[in-house]
Write an enzyme that holds these catalytic residues in place. Structure first.
Site, short mmCIF file in Angstrom:
data_model
loop_
_atom_site.label_atom_id
_atom_site.label_comp_id
_atom_site.label_asym_id
_atom_site.label_seq_id
_atom_site.Cartn_x
_atom_site.Cartn_y
_atom_site.Cartn_z
N CYS A 48 0.84 -1.48 -0.15
CA CYS A 48 -0.36 -0.12 0.38
C CYS A 48 0.80 1.20 -0.32
O CYS A 48 0.28 2.11 -0.48
CB CYS A 48 -0.87 0.25 1.19
SG CYS A 48 -1.48 -1.72 1.15
N CYS A 51 1.81 3.90 -2.61
CA CYS A 51 0.56 4.71 -3.89
C CYS A 51 0.42 5.67 -2.55
O CYS A 51 0.08 7.19 -2.88
CB CYS A 51 -0.61 3.91 -4.36
SG CYS A 51 0.00 2.92 -5.98
N HIS A 52 0.03 5.21 -1.49
CA HIS A 52 -0.37 5.87 -0.61
C HIS A 52 0.94 6.28 0.30
O HIS A 52 0.53 7.57 1.54
CB HIS A 52 -1.58 5.43 0.68
CG HIS A 52 -2.70 4.67 -0.15
ND1 HIS A 52 -3.34 5.26 -0.76
CD2 HIS A 52 -2.63 3.34 -0.64
CE1 HIS A 52 -4.71 4.48 -1.43
NE2 HIS A 52 -4.28 3.55 -1.26
N MET A 89 -7.27 1.83 -7.66
CA MET A 89 -7.14 1.06 -7.27
C MET A 89 -7.27 0.02 -7.29
O MET A 89 -8.35 -0.52 -8.07
CB MET A 89 -8.37 1.69 -5.82
CG MET A 89 -8.07 0.19 -4.34
SD MET A 89 -6.73 0.68 -3.20
CE MET A 89 -7.25 -0.70 -2.41
N HIS A 367 0.09 7.61 -17.24
CA HIS A 367 1.01 6.73 -16.45
C HIS A 367 1.84 6.41 -17.34
O HIS A 367 1.12 4.96 -17.78
CB HIS A 367 0.27 5.35 -15.17
CG HIS A 367 1.28 4.68 -14.99
ND1 HIS A 367 2.31 3.70 -15.39
CD2 HIS A 367 0.91 4.58 -13.60
CE1 HIS A 367 2.68 3.42 -14.62
NE2 HIS A 367 2.76 3.65 -13.42
FE1 DHE Z 1 6.40 1.29 -10.33
C1 DHE Z 1 8.58 2.52 -13.26
C2 DHE Z 1 6.57 3.73 -8.87
C3 DHE Z 1 4.44 -0.27 -8.66
C4 DHE Z 1 6.31 -1.91 -12.60
N1 DHE Z 1 7.66 3.14 -10.90
C5 DHE Z 1 8.38 3.57 -11.85
C6 DHE Z 1 8.73 4.68 -11.81
C7 DHE Z 1 8.10 5.07 -10.04
C8 DHE Z 1 7.48 4.02 -9.60
C9 DHE Z 1 8.47 6.21 -9.58
C10 DHE Z 1 9.36 5.28 -12.39
C11 DHE Z 1 11.34 5.23 -11.88
C12 DHE Z 1 12.13 5.98 -12.69
O1 DHE Z 1 11.75 6.10 -14.44
O2 DHE Z 1 13.48 6.13 -12.53
N2 DHE Z 1 5.98 1.94 -8.63
C13 DHE Z 1 6.03 2.57 -7.67
C14 DHE Z 1 4.64 2.81 -6.99
O3 DHE Z 1 5.24 3.55 -5.54
C15 DHE Z 1 4.25 1.92 -6.99
C16 DHE Z 1 2.70 2.18 -7.89
C17 DHE Z 1 3.29 0.92 -5.89
C18 DHE Z 1 4.18 -0.01 -4.93
O4 DHE Z 1 4.68 -0.18 -4.01
O5 DHE Z 1 6.02 0.13 -5.43
C19 DHE Z 1 4.19 1.17 -8.46
N3 DHE Z 1 5.76 -0.52 -10.38
C20 DHE Z 1 4.64 -1.08 -10.02
C21 DHE Z 1 3.96 -2.23 -10.10
O6 DHE Z 1 3.30 -3.01 -9.12
C22 DHE Z 1 4.70 -2.66 -11.54
C23 DHE Z 1 3.79 -2.48 -12.24
C24 DHE Z 1 5.15 -4.03 -11.19
C25 DHE Z 1 6.38 -4.12 -10.52
O7 DHE Z 1 7.49 -4.95 -10.59
O8 DHE Z 1 6.64 -3.83 -9.36
C26 DHE Z 1 5.90 -2.23 -11.44
N4 DHE Z 1 7.81 0.51 -12.41
C27 DHE Z 1 7.16 -0.46 -12.81
C28 DHE Z 1 8.43 -0.23 -14.17
C29 DHE Z 1 8.81 0.75 -14.17
C30 DHE Z 1 8.66 1.06 -13.25
C31 DHE Z 1 8.09 -1.63 -14.65
C32 DHE Z 1 9.75 0.86 -15.28
C33 DHE Z 1 9.11 1.27 -16.32
C34 DHE Z 1 9.95 1.95 -17.73
O9 DHE Z 1 9.84 1.63 -18.66
O10 DHE Z 1 10.90 2.39 -17.70
#
Ligand code: DHE
Length: 547
Positions: A48, A51-52, A89, A367
Site C-alpha cells: 500500500c 501509492c498512499h 485502486m 501513467h
Molecule cells: Fe513502478 C517505474 C513507482 C508499482 C513496474 N515505478 C516506476 C517509477 C516509479 C514507480 C517512481 C519511475 C522510476 C524511474 O523511471 O526512475 N511503482 C511505483 C509505485 O509507487 C507503485 C505504484 C506502487 C509500489 O508500491 O511500488 C509501483 N511498478 C509497480 C508495480 O506493481 C509494477 C507494475 C510491477 C513491479 O515489478 O513492481 C511496477 N515501475 C514498474 C516498471 C517501471 C516502473 C516496469 C519502469 C518502466 C520503464 O519503462 O522504465
C-alpha cells in the site's frame, strides 16, 4: 535504540521495516493484537505504501489517515481493498486472505507510524564492494550479445533474470532486493543497476562469464528509482537512487556504489505547504549536461541536480504539479515529460534551458512509464502516455520549433481497450504503438494489449487491434489474474516482449514474445525460475533511452 531499528541498520537484506514499534493506538480505533498489527504493517509497506505513502498522507492513492478511514469504517474499507475502485485502486482479494483484509481495515484506522531515518553513515555500514574495480575483468569474458540482454524483474522472488534476447534463454539469475523494482543500465552498457523496494541497490557486471554482482548497498528503507550519469566526461561515474523513505536521493560512486552524497527532499510543495514525506519518484539522467532530473512526488517539483561538483551541489528546482510519478524524454531528448498524476497533467521541463516549459491537461491519472515517441503522420513528433484512470492513450505534440501550434497540446486521444493501464511502448524502427491495462479488474482486459499502426494515425478512423496475450501464454487456470504488463522491445526493434504476471509466487508465469511486424506470437518463454516477471529492461534500449 529499539532492537528492530538496530537490526534494520545492520541487515542489508532487510525486507521490511520494524512495524511493531511505537505509536499509541487512537482511543476509539479498532483493536488488533501486537502480532496482527505487525503483520498488517508489513502488508501496508509491501502493498500500500507505494501509492498512499508511509505516513498515509496520500498521493497516487487516497489519504488514509484515521480522520478519513474512520469515516469509511471497517466494512467499507474491506470492500475497497477486496474489489478495488474505478479510480485505479487494484483489487487485493486474490492476494490477501479474508482475515488479512479484515485486519488491514482495522490497521488503517490506527495512527500511522513514522519509520526511522537512514543516513549516509547507515548506508556506508551496509556497503559491500564484492569485487574492487582493479580485480574485475579487463575484457568481456563471454560470447553473449550484451546489447540484447533483457534484465527481467522477478518481483516476488527478489531476483532479476538476465535473458539473452537472441536465444531467449536465461543467461543468469541474480539475487537482488525485496520486491525488486527497476533496472537501469550504465552508459557504457557494462553495468546493470537494480533497485529493490527495500532500497537495496545491486550492481551487476556483464563482462564475466555469468552476470556477477560486484557491489551492493542499502540506500534507503523504500526506494523506486535509480539511474547513472550519462553526460560527456561523466560516463558511468555516478549512480543515483531515489527513495520513498526516508524521502531523499543519494549519489553514489558509479563503479563501486560507495555512498557519496545524501540530499533530503523534505520541504514545501508547489502550494507552499510543508510536507514531511516528499518521495523521490522518477529519475532521468541528462545526456547533454551533468545533471539528474529528480521528480519529487509530493512537492510537485522537478530538481535538476548538477553533479559536476558534489561539494557545491547545485539544484535548480522547477515548480510543476502534484503528484509527480513516472516520465521520460521526448524524441529530441531536449525535454523531460513527467506525469503529475493527481493533477491529471503531464509536466514538461526544458532540459537545455533548465526551466519549466508547460503543463498539459490530460485524461485521468496519466501513467506513461518512460512514455513512447512516435512520428505522427499529421502532428509530427508526439509523445504518448496511457492512463490508470481512463481508457485512452494520449498523444502530445513535442516540437515547439517545427510545429508550435501542436506543441504541448493533446493532439489526439486514442481508445485503449481498458483503463488501469501502466505502460505504452514503441521503438524508432517500429510502426506500432502498444498499450497494456494490467491493473484492470476484468481478467480479459488485464490480459490484453491494444496496438495501433502509427502510419495510420492521421486517419480519424484508425483502428486498433486488441491482442489477448494471456490466452497466448496458455498458463491454464490460475488463482491470481493473469496481468499482461510492460511491453519492451528487443535491440533491433522487431520484437516486443510482454510479461504475464499472476501476482503470486506459487503460480506459473510467462513472457510472450511478439513479432512486431506480423503481431503474431513468436515464442512463449516459460521456465520455473521465472517467478512473477514484471518489468523488462533491454540493455541497448535502456542504456540509450530508446522509447
Ligand atoms: Fe513502478 C517505474 C513507482 C508499482 C513496474 N515505478 C516506476 C517509477 C516509479 C514507480 C517512481 C519511475 C522510476 C524511474 O523511471 O526512475 N511503482 C511505483 C509505485 O509507487 C507503485 C505504484 C506502487 C509500489 O508500491 O511500488 C509501483 N511498478 C509497480 C508495480 O506493481 C509494477 C507494475 C510491477 C513491479 O515489478 O513492481 C511496477 N515501475 C514498474 C516498471 C517501471 C516502473 C516496469 C519502469 C518502466 C520503464 O519503462 O522504465
Amino acid at each position: 535504540m529499539h532492537k528492530g531499528i538496530l537490526k534494520a541498520r545492520n541487515a542489508l537484506a532487510l525486507a521490511t521495516l520494524p512495524f511493531a514499534m511505537g505509536a499509541a493506538f487512537a482511543a476509539d480505533a479498532p483493536a488488533l493484537s501486537a502480532e496482527a498489527k505487525a503483520a498488517s504493517g508489513k502488508i501496508y509497506f509491501e502493498r500500500c505504501a507505494g501509492c498512499h505513502g508511509m505516513l498515509r498522507k496520500g498521493a497516487t492513492g487516497k489519504n488514509l489517515e484515521p480522520a478519513n478511514t474512520a469515516k469509511l469504517g471497517s466494512s467499507r474499507l474491506e470492500k475497497i481493498m477486496s474489489y478495488g475502485t474505478e479510480g485505479g485502486m487494484p483489487n487485493f482479494d486474490d492476494i490477501l486472505t479474508k482475515d488479512e483484509l479484515k485486519n488491514m481495515a482495522s490497521y488503517l484506522q490506527m495512527p500511522p507510524e513514522a519509520p526511522p531515518e537512514w543516513s549516509l553513515a547507515d548506508m556506508k555500514g551496509t556497503w559491500k564492494l564484492h569485487v574492487p574495480v582493479d580485480q574485475r575483468p579487463t575484457k568481456k569474458m563471454n560470447n553473449v550479445n550484451l546489447n540484447n540482454i533483457f534484465s527481467v524483474t522477478l518481483r516476488d522472488a527478489g531476483e532479476v533474470a538476465l535473458i539473452d534476447g537472441d536465444t531467449k534463454k536465461i543467461w543468469g539469475i541474480v539475487k537482488t532486493g525485496y520486491a525488486v523494482h527497476i533496472s537501469r543500465i550504465s552508459l557504457s552498457g557494462r553495468y546493470i543497476h537494480v533497485v529493490g523496494r527495500d532500497g537495496r541497490l545491486d550492481m551487476i557486471d556483464l563482462w564475466y562469464e555469468k552476470p556477477t554482482v560486484v557491489a551492493t548497498v542499502k540506500a534507503g528503507f523504500e526506494s523506486r528509482s535509480v539511474d547513472t550519469s550519462k553526460a560527456k566526461g561523466f560516463e558511468d561515474k555516478y549512480a543515483v537512487v531515489g527513495s520513498y523513505w526516508p524521502p531523499q536521493y543519494t549519489i553514489l560512486d558509479g563503479l563501486t556504489l560507495e555512498p557519496l552524497k545524501n540530499v533530503s527532499t523534505r520541504g514545501t510543495t508547489v502550494d507552499g505547504a510543508y510536507h514531511p514525506e516528499p518521495r523521490v519518484a522518477s529519475i532521468l539522467a541528462s545526456t547533454t549536461k551533468p545533471e539528474f532530473l529528480v521528480s519529487v512526488k509530493e512537492t510537485g517539483m522537478v530538481k535538476m541536480v548538477d553533479y559536476s561538483d558534489l561539494t557545491n551541489l547545485r539544484e535548480t528546482t522547477i515548480n510543476t504539479a502534484k503528484f509527480l510519478h513516472d516520465g521520460g524524454y521526448d524524441s529530441s531528448k531536449r525535454y523531460f515529460l513527467v506525469a503529475a498524476n493527481a493533477s491529471n497533467k503531464i509536466a514538461v521541463v526544458d532540459i537545455k534551458e533548465g526551466k519549466f516549459e508547460a503543463l498539459v491537461d490530460t485524461a485521468k491519472i496519466p501513467h506513461p512509464g518512460r512514455g513512447a515517441n512516435i512520428n505522427h503522420p499529421k502532428y509530427g513528433p508526439v509523445w504518448a502516455t496511457s492512463h490508470l484512470g481512463a481508457d485512452v492513450i494520449t498523444l502530445i505534440g513535442t516540437d515547439p520549433k517545427g510545429r508550435p501550434e501542436h506543441a504541448w497540446k493533446v493532439v489526439q486521444e486514442l481508445k485503449n481497450h481498458g483503463a488501469n493501464s501502466l505502460f505504452v511502448k514503441t521503438h524508432p524502427k517500429s510502426d506500432n504503438l502498444w498499450a497494456d491495462s494490467p491493473l484492470n479488474p476484468d481478467p480479459k482486459l488485464a490480459g490484453s494489449v491494444t496496438v495501433y499502426k502509427v502510419s495510420e494515425l492521421g486517419n480519424p478512423d484508425a483502428k486498433s487491434e486488441v491482442i489477448d496475450i494471456a490466452a497466448a501464454a496458455n498458463l491454464g487456470k490460475t488463482k491470481g489474474l493473469q496481468r499482461v504488463v510492460q511491453g519492451e522491445y528487443n535491440e533491433k526493434g522487431d520484437e516486443i516482449w510482454y510479461s504475464v504476471w499472476t501476482g503470486n509466487k506459487t503460480e506459473p508465469s510467462a513472457i510472450v514474445v511478439i513479432d512486431d511486424k506480423t503481431r503474431k506470437v513468436k515464442q512463449v518463454i516459460k521456465d520455473k525460475r521465472l517467478v512473477t516477471p514484471t518489468g523488462k529492461f533491454n540493455v541497448h534500449n535502456t542504456q540509450h533511452d530508446v522509447y
